[in-house]
Design an enzyme around this catalytic site. Structure first.
Site, PDB file in Angstrom:
ATOM      1  N   HIS A  46       8.774  -1.119  -3.526  1.00 43.97           N
ATOM      2  CA  HIS A  46       9.402  -0.776  -2.256  1.00 43.97           C
ATOM      3  C   HIS A  46      10.054  -1.970  -1.570  1.00 43.97           C
ATOM      4  CE1 HIS A  46       8.059   3.342  -2.286  1.00 43.97           C
ATOM      5  NE2 HIS A  46       6.800   2.989  -2.411  1.00 43.97           N
ATOM      6  N   GLN A 148      -2.863   2.574  -9.588  1.00 42.86           N
ATOM      7  CA  GLN A 148      -3.037   3.157  -8.258  1.00 42.86           C
ATOM      8  C   GLN A 148      -3.339   4.649  -8.327  1.00 42.86           C
ATOM      9  OE1 GLN A 148       0.542   0.751  -6.296  1.00 42.86           O
ATOM     10  NE2 GLN A 148      -0.729   1.771  -4.762  1.00 42.86           N
ATOM     11  N   GLU A 150      -2.982   7.784  -6.087  1.00 37.57           N
ATOM     12  CA  GLU A 150      -2.188   8.090  -4.899  1.00 37.57           C
ATOM     13  C   GLU A 150      -1.888   9.566  -4.711  1.00 37.57           C
ATOM     14  OE1 GLU A 150       0.697   4.633  -3.938  1.00 37.57           O
ATOM     15  OE2 GLU A 150       0.915   4.970  -6.103  1.00 37.57           O
ATOM     16  N   ALA A 175      -1.560   5.567   2.145  1.00 36.34           N
ATOM     17  CA  ALA A 175      -0.432   6.318   2.713  1.00 36.34           C
ATOM     18  C   ALA A 175      -0.041   7.465   1.796  1.00 36.34           C
ATOM     19  CB  ALA A 175       0.750   5.392   2.956  1.00 36.34           C
ATOM     20  N   ASP A 176       0.177   7.158   0.514  1.00 39.64           N
ATOM     21  CA  ASP A 176       0.594   8.212  -0.415  1.00 39.64           C
ATOM     22  C   ASP A 176      -0.504   9.243  -0.641  1.00 39.64           C
ATOM     23  OD1 ASP A 176       3.357   7.804  -1.365  1.00 39.64           O
ATOM     24  OD2 ASP A 176       2.625   5.858  -2.002  1.00 39.64           O
TER      25      ASP A 176
END
Length: 257
Positions: A46, A148, A150, A175-176
């Protein structure tokens, strides 16, 4: 390169392991953040961080002390993984892994043949070819491989993902994951907490550490309460933003008096 086996040992031993998230991609910022840290993750998913910046960040982290420099890639593409590893980082963080098969593909991308499919070439990672034969012989087992969790599907498959040989740790993306569960940013929501507890329980079956990212002091304390094994305790851009806001607030208060 950093003494990666030591970092891997500390992850597995279950002691206090702390890192910082690097989104700015500048070596000076990385050097400041890496001091007294165990590891730092430079983001290429990102953030607009190119390979040259990753290499310079790795140099800066190594110069700051004993921290390991890791790179978060955009996906499990073996070409992306190969290229960031050639910069000399000590391992990779791969997002959005949802199954054991995907986790195995990540390990294969990190490892040299015959254990994996990583292309063999001289690079900063092997002292520009001087240590290439030795590193190929070790197959890349010294590198840190973290995936991760997510999504809801990843939570369901966490036990199998954590048990894949070569996966050193999991990292929950709050967050995800909260977004996937329909409770974005609601970290006290039952759905989110139950998902995290499920991942922690699943990973303990294979003694695989689970960490996460905090962006505030309150989150650091919340994640400790959740029982995570390690944390990224903040983001470089966040540190800069909060410092700017604090300084402006102090000036405004002083001039209002």
């Amino acid at each position: 390169m950093t003494d990666t086996p030591e970092f891997k040992r500390r992850l597995r031993d279950g002691g206090s392991v702390v890192g910082h998230w690097l989104s700015i991609g500048h070596p000076a910022v990385a050097e400041i953040c890496a001091r007294d840290a165990d590891f730092a993750v430079v983001d290429t998913e990102h953030a607009p961080t190119d390979l040259e910046s990753v290499a310079n960040v790795a140099r800066a982290v190594e110069s700051a002390g004993d921290a390991a420099a890791l790179a978060r890639v955009a996906d499990d593409d073996p070409v992306r993984i190969k290229r960031v590893l050639d910069t000399g980082v000590s391992g990779v963080l791969v997002p959005m892994v949802e199954s054991a098969d995907e986790a195995r593909r990540v390990v294969e991308a990190v490892r040299y043949p015959p254990e994996g499919i990583r292309g063999i070439a001289g690079s900063r990672a092997n002292d520009y070819g001087r240590d290439l034969a030795e590193q190929v012989e070790r197959a890349g087992a010294d590198l840190v491989t973290i995936v991760q969790v997510e999504t809801e599907r990843a939570v369901e498959n966490a036990r199998e993902i954590a048990a894949v040989e070569g996966i050193d740790a999991l990292l929950v993306g709050p967050a995800d994951l909260s977004g996937s569960l329909g409770v974005f940013g609601e970290y006290d929501a039952d759905e989110f907490r139950e998902a995290v507890e499920s991942v922690l329980d699943a990973a303990r079956a294979s003694n695989t550490p689970v960490g996460t990212l905090a962006t505030t002091d309150d989150e650091i304390r919340r994640w400790v309460d959740y029982g995570y094994d390690y944390q990224l305790v903040g983001v470089d851009a966040g540190y800069l933003a909060s410092g700017v806001e604090r300084a402006r607030s102090a000036y405004d208060e002083a001039t209002d008096d």
